[in-house]
Design an enzyme around this catalytic site. Structure first.
Site, PDB file in Angstrom:
ATOM      1  N   LYS A  28     115.930 -20.735  -3.657  1.00 29.75           N
ATOM      2  CA  LYS A  28     114.649 -21.441  -3.612  1.00 29.75           C
ATOM      3  C   LYS A  28     114.358 -21.977  -2.210  1.00 29.75           C
ATOM      4  O   LYS A  28     113.271 -21.813  -1.668  1.00 29.75           O
ATOM      5  CB  LYS A  28     114.635 -22.568  -4.641  1.00 29.75           C
ATOM      6  CG  LYS A  28     113.310 -23.307  -4.718  1.00 29.75           C
ATOM      7  CD  LYS A  28     113.365 -24.483  -5.688  1.00 29.75           C
ATOM      8  CE  LYS A  28     113.518 -24.042  -7.117  1.00 29.75           C
ATOM      9  NZ  LYS A  28     113.454 -25.173  -8.076  1.00 29.75           N
ATOM     10  N   GLU A  42     126.346 -20.427   0.310  1.00 31.67           N
ATOM     11  CA  GLU A  42     127.006 -19.189  -0.091  1.00 31.67           C
ATOM     12  C   GLU A  42     126.044 -18.010  -0.035  1.00 31.67           C
ATOM     13  O   GLU A  42     126.379 -16.925   0.464  1.00 31.67           O
ATOM     14  CB  GLU A  42     127.578 -19.332  -1.514  1.00 31.67           C
ATOM     15  CG  GLU A  42     128.627 -20.415  -1.675  1.00 31.67           C
ATOM     16  CD  GLU A  42     128.032 -21.756  -2.088  1.00 31.67           C
ATOM     17  OE1 GLU A  42     128.790 -22.583  -2.608  1.00 31.67           O
ATOM     18  OE2 GLU A  42     126.816 -21.969  -1.883  1.00 31.67           O
ATOM     19  N   GLY A  96     117.554 -24.211 -11.814  1.00 32.36           N
ATOM     20  CA  GLY A  96     118.285 -22.989 -11.511  1.00 32.36           C
ATOM     21  C   GLY A  96     118.863 -22.295 -12.724  1.00 32.36           C
ATOM     22  O   GLY A  96     118.738 -21.078 -12.895  1.00 32.36           O
ATOM     23  N   ARG A  97     119.485 -23.055 -13.622  1.00 32.47           N
ATOM     24  CA  ARG A  97     120.125 -22.438 -14.788  1.00 32.47           C
ATOM     25  C   ARG A  97     119.118 -22.038 -15.854  1.00 32.47           C
ATOM     26  O   ARG A  97     119.501 -21.439 -16.866  1.00 32.47           O
ATOM     27  CB  ARG A  97     121.184 -23.387 -15.344  1.00 32.47           C
ATOM     28  CG  ARG A  97     120.676 -24.770 -15.695  1.00 32.47           C
ATOM     29  CD  ARG A  97     121.843 -25.740 -15.903  1.00 32.47           C
ATOM     30  NE  ARG A  97     121.421 -27.118 -16.085  1.00 32.47           N
ATOM     31  CZ  ARG A  97     121.140 -27.956 -15.095  1.00 32.47           C
ATOM     32  NH1 ARG A  97     121.198 -27.537 -13.847  1.00 32.47           N
ATOM     33  NH2 ARG A  97     120.798 -29.216 -15.345  1.00 32.47           N
ATOM     34  N   GLU A 134     126.631 -27.834 -16.914  1.00 29.50           N
ATOM     35  CA  GLU A 134     125.869 -28.402 -15.811  1.00 29.50           C
ATOM     36  C   GLU A 134     124.748 -29.288 -16.331  1.00 29.50           C
ATOM     37  O   GLU A 134     124.351 -30.255 -15.672  1.00 29.50           O
ATOM     38  CB  GLU A 134     125.302 -27.292 -14.923  1.00 29.50           C
ATOM     39  CG  GLU A 134     124.810 -27.793 -13.571  1.00 29.50           C
ATOM     40  CD  GLU A 134     124.518 -26.674 -12.588  1.00 29.50           C
ATOM     41  OE1 GLU A 134     125.365 -26.404 -11.716  1.00 29.50           O
ATOM     42  OE2 GLU A 134     123.440 -26.057 -12.706  1.00 29.50           O
ATOM     43  N   HIS A 143     143.450 -11.132 -29.490  1.00 34.32           N
ATOM     44  CA  HIS A 143     144.786 -10.789 -28.997  1.00 34.32           C
ATOM     45  C   HIS A 143     145.150 -11.631 -27.786  1.00 34.32           C
ATOM     46  O   HIS A 143     146.045 -11.263 -27.015  1.00 34.32           O
ATOM     47  CB  HIS A 143     144.838  -9.299 -28.652  1.00 34.32           C
ATOM     48  CG  HIS A 143     144.670  -8.430 -29.852  1.00 34.32           C
ATOM     49  ND1 HIS A 143     145.739  -7.952 -30.590  1.00 34.32           N
ATOM     50  CD2 HIS A 143     143.557  -7.972 -30.483  1.00 34.32           C
ATOM     51  CE1 HIS A 143     145.293  -7.225 -31.604  1.00 34.32           C
ATOM     52  NE2 HIS A 143     143.964  -7.226 -31.560  1.00 34.32           N
ATOM     53  N   LYS A 198     129.951 -29.942  -2.122  1.00 34.83           N
ATOM     54  CA  LYS A 198     129.250 -29.190  -1.077  1.00 34.83           C
ATOM     55  C   LYS A 198     129.203 -29.983   0.231  1.00 34.83           C
ATOM     56  O   LYS A 198     129.372 -29.429   1.315  1.00 34.83           O
ATOM     57  CB  LYS A 198     127.831 -28.827  -1.544  1.00 34.83           C
ATOM     58  CG  LYS A 198     127.801 -27.798  -2.658  1.00 34.83           C
ATOM     59  CD  LYS A 198     126.438 -27.152  -2.818  1.00 34.83           C
ATOM     60  CE  LYS A 198     125.410 -28.060  -3.362  1.00 34.83           C
ATOM     61  NZ  LYS A 198     124.141 -27.355  -3.693  1.00 34.83           N
TER      62      LYS A 198
END
Length: 549
Positions: free
Chosen positions: A207, A213, A268-269, A354, A385, A513
């Site tokens: 954005k 990153e 964001g999510r 979050e 398993h 961050k």
């Protein structure tokens, strides 16, 4: 004590839990032959069976009374109405507007946002169709065959999960989707290995166009492209961006017509429904993306209009409240019995943890009750398993959601029926278990002596009463996937409303961050290690003392 834990509805549930604690799923099913009908409901193509929770009709009535007392319906209406319910950032929460397929306006400060939403969708359609048809080519005139989405968090997990879930709608022989999120250079290097730069399109999803990153990966991808094609001008034909920072995207070399907007009222999510979903539209086609929106909108309408007692997101949320706050079960497993949904648990981890991983309420006070659970999962039957041993016989009781499609995609022999059989059998085993007497009798029937059967029986005893919900999709389609995602979004919303926390900020990601910047400077030798705490100082010194450090 908080207003929540002192409320009449909360106290009634505490009392009810004490009375209800002796009830078992075996006795509940034996006493009510129509328990499935009473504790299941359908919303569109989704069926929810929640009968395998040790609850009664009174439990549901008390939980819905709590939701009403806490103003869930009012806050729901405020969200759909464009009010600024993200109060720490003073923003509306309008991912529902992104998938609004009705003619209803969605107002923010008196202004309808829907024309802007439709404009971006139209631009996404034009661009995605140009890439898919080959009308928009790369710098050398080659057709685009690979699309690399560079983002992190919601700019990665949502589009990646959807592209994986619906990959059977794609055409990998013609167009492939790739996703890079980790700043670990291995992720970018291995993704680019074997790709032809002349045929590769990069989408940078940030954005602000400042996400550390994402921008580190984008700069390296840009350098890779320019080095191999030998021309800076190639960037304009091989990069697009999803961002609001047009100045920064222009400086990067991205043409303005390839920059797609989204808004500060899109978290964001919750952003896969926005231009963040551009990689979905290119990979699967804009028509499929619209079907995804339509599925989300259908669940929105159900959530907006259905009474809480018959409201699928509300019921899922209230079951979680029951287990977390009244049964002290702070872990939750999501178990999709569909390999296409293998990234769904990771997507839901961000959505849930979050959003509701908060310890301070809307008044800024520390809460005295449990909030969001630790959410995790893996596709069945792989999980059977691996960690199902703990689910069945461990000391932790972990509520679980089992998700499956009634109709498989490939019709390969008996694979799908066997998959469904495993899914249903696991919920059955978790719910009803096997008593020690039943285990001993079974061992004796296999020829074991009484003494040996009694000795081995405790190891083969399953306590049962392990709660689970089962969500069945008619088929895994863009529409049903959209509805499933929206179901979980609204579940998280309801729980946050009851806990009186802001589900739409994420300040908890900020401190790490900020500190990473200082540590980076120390690793680069631009900050004295003495400025760091003793542990970090020792680690930085050890790293710098090694070759390549």
């Amino acid at each position: 004590m908080s207003d929540l834990t002192e409320s009449a509805a909360w106290r009634a549930l505490v009392t009810h839990r004490a009375k209800q604690s002796a009830a078992t799923l075996r006795t509940l099913f034996e006493s009510d032959p129509k328990r499935f009908e009473a504790f299941s409901l359908r919303a569109g193509s989704l069926l929810l069976d929640y009968s395998k929770h040790a609850i009664t009709r009174e439990t549901v009535a008390l939980l819905t009374a709590l939701a009403r007392e806490r103003g869930v319906e009012r806050l729901r209406d405020a969200m759909f109405g464009g009010e600024r319910i993200n109060h720490t950032e003073n923003r509306p929460v309008l991912h529902v507007a992104l998938r609004n397929r009705s003619d209803r306006p969605v107002l923010v400060d008196g202004r309808d946002v829907m024309p802007a939403v439709r404009d971006v969708l139209a631009r996404m359609r034009a661009f995605s169709e140009a890439i898919r048809s080959g009308d928009a080519t790369g710098h050398t005139g080659e057709r685009i065959t690979d699309v690399v989405n560079i983002g992190i968090g919601g700019s990665d997990l949502g589009p990646l999960m959807v592209c994986e879930a619906l990959r059977h709608y794609g055409e990998p022989e013609r167009l492939r989707a790739h996703f890079v999120s980790n700043v670990d250079d291995t992720h970018l290097v291995e993704t680019l290995r074997g790709l032809d730069p002349a045929r590769t399109l990069f989408i940078v999803a940030s954005k602000t166009f400042t996400t550390q990153e994402t921008m580190t990966n984008a700069a390296s991808a840009r350098a890779w492209l320019v080095q191999r094609l030998g021309d800076e001008r190639a960037v304009a034909r091989h990069f697009a961006a999803v961002s609001t920072n047009v100045k920064a995207t222009s400086a990067f070399g991205i043409a303005p017509e390839r920059v797609f907007e989204f808004w500060d009222w899109v978290g964001g999510r919750y952003s896969l429904w926005s231009a963040i979903g551009l990689s979905i539209a290119i990979n699967l086609g804009m028509d499929r993306f619209v079907e995804l929106l339509e599925g989300g909108h259908a669940m929105d309408e159900h959530f907006r209009t259905a009474p809480l007692e018959a409201n699928m997101p509300a019921i899922l949320a209230l079951l979680g409240i029951w287990h977390i706050d009244f049964c002290s079960r702070d872990s939750h497993a999501v178990l999709p019995y569909d390999q296409y949904l293998h990234r769904l648990p990771a997507f839901l981890q961000q959505l849930d943890m979050e959003s509701n991983g908060k310890r301070v309420d809307r008044a800024g006070h520390q809460v005295d009750y449990a909030t969001g659970p630790v959410l995790w999962g893996e596709p069945g039957t792989n999980g059977q398993h691996a960690f199902f041993q703990l689910l069945h016989q461990g000391t932790h009781v972990v509520p679980a959601d089992f998700i499956a499609a009634i109709e498989g995609r490939h019709h390969l022999g008996t694979h799908h029926q066997l998959l469904l059989a495993n899914c249903l059998a696991q919920t059955q085993a978790l719910a009803f278990g096997k008593t020690e007497a039943e285990a001993a009798a079974e061992l004796r029937s296999q020829g074991m002596t009484d003494d040996d059967a009694r000795a081995l029986a405790p190891y083969k005893t399953f306590p049962g009463d392990r709660p689970s919900s089962t969500i069945l999709l008619d088929r895994l389609t863009p529409h049903s996937l959209g509805a499933l995602i929206a179901l979980y979004e609204h579940k998280v919303f309801v729980q946050g409303a009851i806990w009186n926390i802001d589900s739409f900020d994420q300040w908890g990601v900020e401190l790490g961050k900020q500190l990473a910047g200082r540590v980076f400077e120390a690793l680069e030798g631009r900050l004295p290690v003495d400025a760091l705490d003793a542990s970090t100082r020792g680690l930085v010194t050890a790293i710098r003392g090694q070759p390549g450090g």
